[in-house]
Design a protein around this motif. Structure first.
Motif, short mmCIF file in Angstrom:
data_model
loop_
_atom_site.label_atom_id
_atom_site.label_comp_id
_atom_site.label_asym_id
_atom_site.label_seq_id
_atom_site.Cartn_x
_atom_site.Cartn_y
_atom_site.Cartn_z
N GLY A 223 0.82 -1.21 0.00
CA GLY A 223 0.00 0.00 0.00
C GLY A 223 0.85 1.26 0.00
N ARG A 224 1.89 1.28 0.84
CA ARG A 224 2.77 2.46 0.86
C ARG A 224 3.51 2.64 -0.46
NH1 ARG A 224 6.59 1.59 4.93
NH2 ARG A 224 5.63 -0.29 5.70
N ALA A 225 3.89 1.54 -1.10
CA ALA A 225 4.56 1.63 -2.40
C ALA A 225 3.62 2.20 -3.46
CB ALA A 225 5.07 0.25 -2.82
N LEU A 226 2.37 1.75 -3.44
CA LEU A 226 1.39 2.27 -4.41
C LEU A 226 1.13 3.76 -4.19
CD1 LEU A 226 -1.09 -0.74 -4.50
CD2 LEU A 226 0.34 0.07 -6.40
N ALA B 35 3.69 -5.48 -9.78
CA ALA B 35 5.14 -5.30 -9.85
C ALA B 35 5.62 -5.07 -11.28
CB ALA B 35 5.84 -6.52 -9.25
N ALA B 36 4.91 -5.67 -12.25
CA ALA B 36 5.29 -5.48 -13.65
C ALA B 36 5.04 -4.04 -14.11
CB ALA B 36 4.50 -6.45 -14.53
N VAL C 250 6.37 -0.93 -6.40
CA VAL C 250 5.91 -2.22 -5.89
C VAL C 250 7.01 -3.27 -6.09
CG1 VAL C 250 4.23 -4.09 -6.19
CG2 VAL C 250 3.46 -1.71 -6.17
N MET C 251 7.66 -3.25 -7.25
CA MET C 251 8.75 -4.21 -7.49
C MET C 251 9.85 -4.07 -6.45
SD MET C 251 10.19 -6.64 -9.08
CE MET C 251 9.69 -6.93 -10.74
N LEU C 252 10.24 -2.83 -6.16
CA LEU C 252 11.28 -2.61 -5.16
C LEU C 252 10.82 -3.03 -3.77
CD1 LEU C 252 12.74 0.78 -6.42
CD2 LEU C 252 13.80 -1.47 -6.54
N ALA C 253 9.56 -2.80 -3.46
CA ALA C 253 9.03 -3.22 -2.16
C ALA C 253 9.09 -4.74 -2.01
CB ALA C 253 7.59 -2.72 -2.00
N VAL C 254 8.73 -5.45 -3.07
CA VAL C 254 8.78 -6.91 -3.03
C VAL C 254 10.22 -7.39 -2.88
CG1 VAL C 254 8.38 -9.02 -4.39
CG2 VAL C 254 6.62 -7.23 -4.31
#
Length: 120
Positions: free
Chosen positions: A25-28, A72-73, A78-82
């Motif tokens: 959520g924070r990444a978004l 993430a794509a 989001v990719m960096l968060a993952v």
């Protein structure tokens, strides 16, 4: 009973679903903000309902595996968060370098365009 294979199962997952939901959520929000437009964007990226997109952005629920991959794509945040959740913070440097390289390329193209259009 499981046969002994030499490796043991983890006793507890490293993160709870709510912790993962909060990070996603924070990444978004970092990338899209918290507006209605952000909700629409997430709906499009992950092919989900308004309610699902809002709950992910607010960190109330965690996307499924399929939806997390779709997010993430489309979203570097989001990719960096993952990657951070998986313990691969070092990969962020490669993302940063690629982004810097792309911006430098755009800047060089702008400079060339300005030189062509401006008589010296």
């Amino acid at each position: 009973m499981l046969p002994k294979s030499g490796s043991s199962l983890p006793k507890k997952p490293p993160y709870s679903d709510l912790e993962i939901a909060d990070v996603i959520g924070r990444a978004l929000i970092e990338e899209l903000g918290g507006s209605r437009r952000a909700t629409k964007t997430v709906m499009k990226w992950a092919e989900v309902s308004d309610r699902a997109a809002r709950s992910w952005i607010s960190g109330e629920s965690c996307p499924s595996c399929r939806h997390l991959i779709l997010l993430a794509a489309k979203s570097p945040s989001v990719m960096l968060a993952v990657l951070r959740l998986a313990g691969h913070e070092d990969v962020q440097v490669a993302f940063d370098l690629a982004e810097i390289e792309l911006e430098l390329t755009r800047t060089v193209h702008r400079i060339h365009s300005l030189r062509k259009s401006t008589p010296i």
